[in-house]
Motif scaffolding. Structure first.
Motif, PDB file in Angstrom:
ATOM      1  N   ALA A  43       0.824  -1.212   0.000  1.00 33.66           N
ATOM      2  CA  ALA A  43       0.000   0.000   0.000  1.00 33.66           C
ATOM      3  C   ALA A  43       0.860   1.265   0.000  1.00 33.66           C
ATOM      4  O   ALA A  43       0.514   2.259  -0.636  1.00 33.66           O
ATOM      5  N   VAL A  44       2.000   1.216   0.690  1.00 29.60           N
ATOM      6  CA  VAL A  44       2.864   2.393   0.789  1.00 29.60           C
ATOM      7  C   VAL A  44       3.715   2.580  -0.461  1.00 29.60           C
ATOM      8  O   VAL A  44       3.812   3.673  -1.011  1.00 29.60           O
ATOM      9  N   PHE A  45       4.333   1.486  -0.945  1.00 31.06           N
ATOM     10  CA  PHE A  45       5.330   1.609  -2.008  1.00 31.06           C
ATOM     11  C   PHE A  45       4.798   1.392  -3.417  1.00 31.06           C
ATOM     12  O   PHE A  45       5.490   1.684  -4.390  1.00 31.06           O
ATOM     13  N   LEU A  46       3.595   0.874  -3.549  1.00 23.29           N
ATOM     14  CA  LEU A  46       3.084   0.576  -4.894  1.00 23.29           C
ATOM     15  C   LEU A  46       1.846   1.410  -5.224  1.00 23.29           C
ATOM     16  O   LEU A  46       0.891   0.923  -5.821  1.00 23.29           O
ATOM     17  N   ARG A  47       1.879   2.661  -4.872  1.00 23.09           N
ATOM     18  CA  ARG A  47       0.729   3.540  -5.140  1.00 23.09           C
ATOM     19  C   ARG A  47       0.603   3.878  -6.618  1.00 23.09           C
ATOM     20  O   ARG A  47      -0.490   3.877  -7.160  1.00 23.09           O
ATOM     21  N   ASP A  48       1.691   4.224  -7.249  1.00 18.32           N
ATOM     22  CA  ASP A  48       1.679   4.626  -8.662  1.00 18.32           C
ATOM     23  C   ASP A  48       2.645   3.753  -9.436  1.00 18.32           C
ATOM     24  O   ASP A  48       3.769   4.168  -9.756  1.00 18.32           O
ATOM     25  N   ARG A 118      24.246   5.707 -16.109  1.00 14.28           N
ATOM     26  CA  ARG A 118      24.173   5.903 -17.562  1.00 14.28           C
ATOM     27  C   ARG A 118      23.806   4.591 -18.257  1.00 14.28           C
ATOM     28  O   ARG A 118      22.977   4.573 -19.171  1.00 14.28           O
ATOM     29  N   ASP A 119      24.409   3.492 -17.821  1.00 13.21           N
ATOM     30  CA  ASP A 119      24.112   2.188 -18.429  1.00 13.21           C
ATOM     31  C   ASP A 119      22.655   1.787 -18.214  1.00 13.21           C
ATOM     32  O   ASP A 119      22.010   1.241 -19.115  1.00 13.21           O
ATOM     33  N   ILE A 120      22.133   2.064 -17.037  1.00 13.00           N
ATOM     34  CA  ILE A 120      20.725   1.745 -16.766  1.00 13.00           C
ATOM     35  C   ILE A 120      19.822   2.613 -17.619  1.00 13.00           C
ATOM     36  O   ILE A 120      18.819   2.142 -18.161  1.00 13.00           O
ATOM     37  N   ALA A 121      20.177   3.881 -17.771  1.00 10.10           N
ATOM     38  CA  ALA A 121      19.385   4.778 -18.621  1.00 10.10           C
ATOM     39  C   ALA A 121      19.385   4.284 -20.067  1.00 10.10           C
ATOM     40  O   ALA A 121      18.323   4.250 -20.716  1.00 10.10           O
ATOM     41  N   LEU A 122      20.543   3.870 -20.568  1.00 14.98           N
ATOM     42  CA  LEU A 122      20.615   3.347 -21.944  1.00 14.98           C
ATOM     43  C   LEU A 122      19.816   2.055 -22.081  1.00 14.98           C
ATOM     44  O   LEU A 122      19.089   1.865 -23.061  1.00 14.98           O
ATOM     45  N   PHE A 123      19.938   1.156 -21.129  1.00 14.30           N
ATOM     46  CA  PHE A 123      19.189  -0.097 -21.135  1.00 14.30           C
ATOM     47  C   PHE A 123      17.687   0.195 -21.091  1.00 14.30           C
ATOM     48  O   PHE A 123      16.905  -0.390 -21.847  1.00 14.30           O
ATOM     49  N   SER A 124      17.302   1.105 -20.215  1.00 14.27           N
ATOM     50  CA  SER A 124      15.883   1.438 -20.071  1.00 14.27           C
ATOM     51  C   SER A 124      15.332   2.035 -21.364  1.00 14.27           C
ATOM     52  O   SER A 124      14.240   1.656 -21.813  1.00 14.27           O
ATOM     53  N   ARG A 125      16.080   2.929 -21.966  1.00 14.05           N
ATOM     54  CA  ARG A 125      15.641   3.537 -23.222  1.00 14.05           C
ATOM     55  C   ARG A 125      15.522   2.487 -24.316  1.00 14.05           C
ATOM     56  O   ARG A 125      14.538   2.440 -25.048  1.00 14.05           O
ATOM     57  N   ALA A 126      16.507   1.610 -24.422  1.00 14.48           N
ATOM     58  CA  ALA A 126      16.505   0.584 -25.463  1.00 14.48           C
ATOM     59  C   ALA A 126      15.371  -0.428 -25.278  1.00 14.48           C
ATOM     60  O   ALA A 126      14.891  -1.005 -26.254  1.00 14.48           O
ATOM     61  N   HIS A 127      14.942  -0.645 -24.032  1.00 13.63           N
ATOM     62  CA  HIS A 127      13.920  -1.653 -23.748  1.00 13.63           C
ATOM     63  C   HIS A 127      12.580  -1.034 -23.342  1.00 13.63           C
ATOM     64  O   HIS A 127      11.706  -1.726 -22.812  1.00 13.63           O
ATOM     65  N   LEU A 128      12.427   0.262 -23.614  1.00 19.12           N
ATOM     66  CA  LEU A 128      11.177   0.982 -23.364  1.00 19.12           C
ATOM     67  C   LEU A 128      10.714   0.886 -21.911  1.00 19.12           C
ATOM     68  O   LEU A 128       9.536   0.659 -21.614  1.00 19.12           O
ATOM     69  N   ILE A 129      11.652   1.063 -20.993  1.00 16.06           N
ATOM     70  CA  ILE A 129      11.342   1.143 -19.569  1.00 16.06           C
ATOM     71  C   ILE A 129      11.371   2.621 -19.223  1.00 16.06           C
ATOM     72  O   ILE A 129      12.347   3.313 -19.531  1.00 16.06           O
ATOM     73  N   THR A 130      10.314   3.112 -18.594  1.00 20.58           N
ATOM     74  CA  THR A 130      10.144   4.561 -18.468  1.00 20.58           C
ATOM     75  C   THR A 130      11.040   5.239 -17.446  1.00 20.58           C
ATOM     76  O   THR A 130      11.155   6.456 -17.457  1.00 20.58           O
ATOM     77  N   GLY A 131      11.665   4.482 -16.537  1.00 20.30           N
ATOM     78  CA  GLY A 131      12.585   5.137 -15.614  1.00 20.30           C
ATOM     79  C   GLY A 131      12.673   4.486 -14.257  1.00 20.30           C
ATOM     80  O   GLY A 131      12.291   3.333 -14.056  1.00 20.30           O
ATOM     81  N   ALA A 132      13.170   5.274 -13.304  1.00 19.22           N
ATOM     82  CA  ALA A 132      13.468   4.774 -11.961  1.00 19.22           C
ATOM     83  C   ALA A 132      12.243   4.217 -11.246  1.00 19.22           C
ATOM     84  O   ALA A 132      12.345   3.247 -10.497  1.00 19.22           O
ATOM     85  N   ASP A 133      11.067   4.796 -11.479  1.00 19.25           N
ATOM     86  CA  ASP A 133       9.868   4.311 -10.798  1.00 19.25           C
ATOM     87  C   ASP A 133       9.535   2.873 -11.202  1.00 19.25           C
ATOM     88  O   ASP A 133       9.067   2.087 -10.375  1.00 19.25           O
TER      89      ASP A 133
END
Length: 170
Positions: A43-48, A118-133
């Motif tokens: 309930a606390v961590f999975l609101r959005d 930077r590597d996570i940002a590149l991986f996320s962009r390449a695999h259509l993951i929207t970000g840290a959330d």
């Protein structure tokens, strides 16, 4: 990851080890309490929870990995009936699994902020993951699934554990 999140993870690790290592009587509270904590944490961590791109796939992978780790944790804990009570016995391998999982999650979070953002940002962009959330939701789901699955495996094993006679010492 904030300092409070690191402390929360260390507190979780301490609680899991303190409440499960050694021989412990399996009570309703030892089954219900972790499930209640998981419900509150969800309930606390999975609101959005992000659902765009491949976020849901990442989150499902987190939950599946957590469930698999929960099965492993449940199987590393022996369950038996002794003297009219059900007991669990957890040792070094059980502790090692939890230390590696929670330590690995903390190390990944630290690395994401300091070593390989930077590597996570590149991986996320390449695999259509929207970000840290999305990454946070995946790791939270992994943690919650691990706890729930470990509790369910332990409870199922307790229901199926054979009763053992306790020798009487004179």
């Amino acid at each position: 990851m904030t300092t409070s999140q690191y402390l929360l993870n260390l507190g979780l690790l301490g609680y899991v080890l303190y409440s499960n290592l050694g021989t412990r009587t399996l009570t309703r509270l030892r089954v219900i309490l972790p499930l209640g904590v998981v419900a509150i944490a969800a309930a606390v961590f999975l609101r959005d929870v992000p659902t765009l791109g491949n976020d849901v796939r990442l989150e499902v992978v987190g939950a599946v990995v957590g469930a698999a780790l929960g099965v492993a944790a449940g199987l590393l804990m022996r369950v038996r009936h002794v003297g009219g009570r059900t007991v669990t016995v957890a040792g070094a391998s059980y502790a090692a699994l939890w230390v590696v999982v929670i330590g690995g999650r903390m190390l990944f979070a630290y690395g994401a902020d300091h070593w390989f953002s930077r590597d996570i940002a590149l991986f996320s962009r390449a695999h259509l993951i929207t970000g840290a959330d999305a990454w946070t939701a995946a790791f939270v789901l992994m943690a919650l699934a691990m706890v729930v699955t470990r509790v369910l495996v332990t409870a199922a094993r307790a229901l199926g554990a054979p009763a053992r006679a306790v020798p009487v010492l004179s």
